[in-house]
Motif scaffolding. Structure first.
Motif, short mmCIF file in Angstrom:
data_model
loop_
_atom_site.label_atom_id
_atom_site.label_comp_id
_atom_site.label_asym_id
_atom_site.label_seq_id
_atom_site.Cartn_x
_atom_site.Cartn_y
_atom_site.Cartn_z
N SER A 10 5.24 13.07 -3.89
CA SER A 10 5.23 12.57 -2.53
C SER A 10 4.07 11.60 -2.43
O SER A 10 2.96 11.92 -2.88
N LEU A 11 4.31 10.43 -1.86
CA LEU A 11 3.26 9.42 -1.76
C LEU A 11 3.11 8.95 -0.33
O LEU A 11 4.12 8.71 0.35
N THR A 12 1.89 8.84 0.13
CA THR A 12 1.61 8.23 1.43
C THR A 12 0.27 7.51 1.32
O THR A 12 -0.47 7.65 0.34
N THR A 13 -0.01 6.77 2.37
CA THR A 13 -1.34 6.22 2.55
C THR A 13 -1.63 6.27 4.04
O THR A 13 -0.70 6.30 4.85
N THR A 14 -2.88 6.30 4.40
CA THR A 14 -3.25 6.29 5.81
C THR A 14 -3.63 4.89 6.27
O THR A 14 -3.99 4.71 7.42
N LYS A 15 -3.53 3.92 5.37
CA LYS A 15 -4.00 2.57 5.68
C LYS A 15 -2.85 1.56 5.59
O LYS A 15 -2.28 1.36 4.51
N PRO A 16 -2.53 0.90 6.69
CA PRO A 16 -1.42 -0.06 6.67
C PRO A 16 -1.65 -1.22 5.71
O PRO A 16 -0.70 -1.79 5.18
N GLU A 17 -2.90 -1.56 5.44
CA GLU A 17 -3.18 -2.68 4.53
C GLU A 17 -2.80 -2.36 3.08
O GLU A 17 -2.76 -3.24 2.23
N LEU A 18 -2.50 -1.08 2.80
CA LEU A 18 -2.07 -0.71 1.44
C LEU A 18 -0.54 -0.66 1.32
O LEU A 18 -0.01 -0.16 0.34
N HIS A 19 0.16 -1.19 2.31
CA HIS A 19 1.63 -1.21 2.34
C HIS A 19 2.21 -1.74 1.03
O HIS A 19 3.05 -1.10 0.40
N ASP A 20 1.78 -2.94 0.60
CA ASP A 20 2.34 -3.53 -0.61
C ASP A 20 2.02 -2.69 -1.84
O ASP A 20 2.87 -2.52 -2.72
N SER A 21 0.81 -2.16 -1.91
CA SER A 21 0.44 -1.30 -3.04
C SER A 21 1.29 -0.04 -3.08
O SER A 21 1.73 0.39 -4.15
#
Length: 199
Positions: free
Chosen positions: A129-140
């Motif tokens: 499961s993958l997430t990020t809390t930062k929208p600027e990491l969308h492409d990554s």
């Protein structure tokens, strides 16, 4: 709540038609009665899951007790910088329990993601499961999602809690994550003091 109070809640939840209980927190493994609560669910016929950092699961007797009490699935909120987190995965993966590894991506762990994925493969992890809390990491996040697929991992996003609006499914569909809550009729949370809250 006391163990006896939780027994009442679990029994009432079963009688109300709730077939699946997931123990989360905070860290649920700090409760000394977790094994007993799992056994109560097992006796009722409920499916049980655990969301944990996994650190306590390095205690092999403790892990076996949880499994013997009927634990059906585990979601490890994984910190690849922590040696004990790696040890917990090494101990969990040979067991007969469905396990998903959850990784919240940030600038630090993204730079080492290929190595992390390779180590997870060596430990026979199959579900991520993958997430990020930062929208600027969308492409990554999208690139890492693709790398995970290329390496043969199953990407899971039917998680019991919405860790972030920034997950591969929501980003791919460009949908508003809050507009849907998954394939359920409703979400509720039972707080440690017994309060029941809608999600």
């Amino acid at each position: 709540l006391t163990t006896d109070e939780w027994k009442i809640i679990l029994k009432k939840s079963w009688e109300a038609g709730i077939p699946h209980v997931i123990f989360t927190g905070g860290e649920p493994t700090i409760r000394p009665d977790l094994t007993e609560l799992l056994q109560i669910c097992e006796d009722l016929g409920q499916v049980t899951g655990l969301i944990t950092n996994g650190y306590r699961l390095t205690e092999k007797d403790y892990l076996q007790n949880l499994l013997s009490a009927g634990l059906d699935h585990i979601l490890v909120t994984f910190n690849p910088a922590n040696a004990q987190a790696w040890e917990s995965i090494r101990d969990i993966m040979p067991q007969d329990v469905h396990t998903t590894i959850h990784l919240t991506l940030d600038e630090k762990n993204i730079s080492e993601i290929a190595t992390t994925f390779s180590r997870l493969q060596e430990l026979h992890v199959s579900h991520l499961s993958l997430t990020t809390t930062k929208p600027e990491l969308h492409d990554s996040l999208l690139k890492i999602r693709n790398l995970a697929a290329e390496m043969g991992f199953n990407l899971v996003w039917n998680l019991p809690v919405p860790y972030s609006h920034y997950n591969p499914v929501a980003l791919e569909t460009q949908s508003d994550f809050n507009a849907h809550k998954g394939a359920v009729k409703g979400w509720i949370y039972v707080e440690p003091d017994g309060d029941v809250l809608p999600e």
